[in-house]
Design a protein around this motif. Sequence first.
Motif, PDB file in Angstrom:
ATOM      1  N   ASN A 117       1.523   0.017  -8.768  1.00 53.07           N
ATOM      2  CA  ASN A 117       0.997   0.792  -7.643  1.00 53.07           C
ATOM      3  C   ASN A 117       2.259   2.124  -7.331  1.00 53.07           C
ATOM      4  N   ILE A 118       2.913   2.369  -8.196  1.00 50.19           N
ATOM      5  CA  ILE A 118       4.216   3.354  -8.060  1.00 50.19           C
ATOM      6  C   ILE A 118       3.585   4.527  -7.758  1.00 50.19           C
ATOM      7  N   ARG A 119       2.652   5.064  -8.534  1.00 53.27           N
ATOM      8  CA  ARG A 119       1.827   6.454  -8.294  1.00 53.27           C
ATOM      9  C   ARG A 119       1.026   6.422  -6.866  1.00 53.27           C
ATOM     10  N   GLU A 120       0.461   5.236  -6.695  1.00 51.14           N
ATOM     11  CA  GLU A 120      -0.558   5.265  -5.636  1.00 51.14           C
ATOM     12  C   GLU A 120       0.463   5.128  -4.221  1.00 51.14           C
ATOM     13  N   VAL A 121       1.364   4.741  -4.164  1.00 50.15           N
ATOM     14  CA  VAL A 121       2.115   4.585  -2.871  1.00 50.15           C
ATOM     15  C   VAL A 121       3.163   5.765  -2.594  1.00 50.15           C
ATOM     16  N   SER A 122       3.142   6.698  -3.689  1.00 49.32           N
ATOM     17  CA  SER A 122       3.967   7.646  -3.610  1.00 49.32           C
ATOM     18  C   SER A 122       2.940   9.297  -3.312  1.00 49.32           C
ATOM     19  N   LEU A 123       1.835   8.888  -3.170  1.00 48.09           N
ATOM     20  CA  LEU A 123       0.979  10.197  -3.082  1.00 48.09           C
ATOM     21  C   LEU A 123       1.001  10.381  -1.760  1.00 48.09           C
ATOM     22  N   ASP A 124       0.826  11.925  -1.469  1.00 45.47           N
ATOM     23  CA  ASP A 124       0.874  12.117  -0.105  1.00 45.47           C
ATOM     24  C   ASP A 124      -0.455  11.925   0.463  1.00 45.47           C
ATOM     25  N   ALA A 125      -1.513  11.812   0.067  1.00 43.91           N
ATOM     26  CA  ALA A 125      -2.681  11.287   0.543  1.00 43.91           C
ATOM     27  C   ALA A 125      -2.301   9.763   1.383  1.00 43.91           C
ATOM     28  N   PHE A 126      -1.756   9.051   0.624  1.00 42.84           N
ATOM     29  CA  PHE A 126      -1.312   7.843   1.253  1.00 42.84           C
ATOM     30  C   PHE A 126      -0.484   7.738   2.320  1.00 42.84           C
ATOM     31  N   LEU A 127       0.797   8.420   1.956  1.00 42.15           N
ATOM     32  CA  LEU A 127       1.660   8.638   3.025  1.00 42.15           C
ATOM     33  C   LEU A 127       1.267   9.146   4.299  1.00 42.15           C
ATOM     34  N   LYS A 128       0.308  10.172   4.176  1.00 39.76           N
ATOM     35  CA  LYS A 128       0.021  11.017   5.139  1.00 39.76           C
ATOM     36  C   LYS A 128      -1.080  10.066   6.281  1.00 39.76           C
ATOM     37  N   LYS A 129      -1.749   9.215   5.409  1.00 41.55           N
ATOM     38  CA  LYS A 129      -2.544   8.155   6.443  1.00 41.55           C
ATOM     39  C   LYS A 129      -1.617   7.366   7.147  1.00 41.55           C
ATOM     40  N   LEU A 130      -0.461   7.003   6.680  1.00 43.35           N
ATOM     41  CA  LEU A 130       0.299   6.276   7.500  1.00 43.35           C
ATOM     42  C   LEU A 130       0.922   6.873   8.500  1.00 43.35           C
ATOM     43  N   SER A 131       1.453   8.187   8.256  1.00 39.96           N
ATOM     44  CA  SER A 131       2.017   9.180   9.156  1.00 39.96           C
ATOM     45  C   SER A 131       0.978   9.331  10.418  1.00 39.96           C
ATOM     46  N   ASP A 132      -0.237   9.634  10.081  1.00 40.34           N
ATOM     47  CA  ASP A 132      -1.327   9.865  10.882  1.00 40.34           C
ATOM     48  C   ASP A 132      -1.610   8.787  12.068  1.00 40.34           C
ATOM     49  N   ARG A 133      -1.404   7.554  11.485  1.00 42.29           N
ATOM     50  CA  ARG A 133      -1.442   6.265  12.125  1.00 42.29           C
ATOM     51  C   ARG A 133      -0.037   6.222  13.175  1.00 42.29           C
ATOM     52  N   GLY A 134       0.981   6.728  13.043  1.00 37.04           N
ATOM     53  CA  GLY A 134       2.096   6.654  14.000  1.00 37.04           C
ATOM     54  C   GLY A 134       3.116   6.215  13.138  1.00 37.04           C
TER      55      GLY A 134
END
Length: 196
Positions: free
Chosen positions: A46-63
């Motif tokens: 999962n290393i590529r998936e969890v370091s993607l801007d799109a994945f991290l933006k989803k977390l950030s957008d949720r607070g």
Amino acid sequence: MSIEGEKETTDARRGEGVYARLIGNMDALSQRGLVFGASVTVTTQNIREVSLDAFLKKLSDRGCKAVIFVEFVPVTDESADLAPGDAEREYLSREIERLREEHPEMVYISFPGDEKSSGGCVAAGRGFFHINSHGGAEPCPFSPYSDMNVRDTSLREALRSPLFRALQNGGLLEDDHAGGCVLYEKRAQVEALLNK
């Protein structure tokens, strides 16, 4: 909250429906104005998936305000292929540096990647500790030993546990290791400290 990537990846590792519960919990915390972070176990899968801007933006957008990238530590020979090697660690290190520069709205921590800049392992109260499902205060999730329970004492007192003090003062947290977790690699020494 421990999340392993998107829905398919998280549910495959943590169980069906876990991703939806995590997202619901994040939304509830955010609606209440509470600060929270996420822990991501980084594997070769999962290393590529969890370091993607799109994945991290989803977390950030949720607070979400902090992400701790925790390298997978195998506890069986069958799972050794999931542990990041040197190439994966270098990739993750570069990505975290990039994320810190490009996305300062969140804090990014690499465990154990940031140990070198922290003077060794940050477990056992040197930066964090783990509370297991029974309330036991453990040095870290990969070192499941406890001599204090937060159900019976305060967090402050748990941070001063004899085991934590022995680990902090004994130099074990500063030892080199092959990657992953020094306390897991030296579990016999941790057990000996616990049994003193």
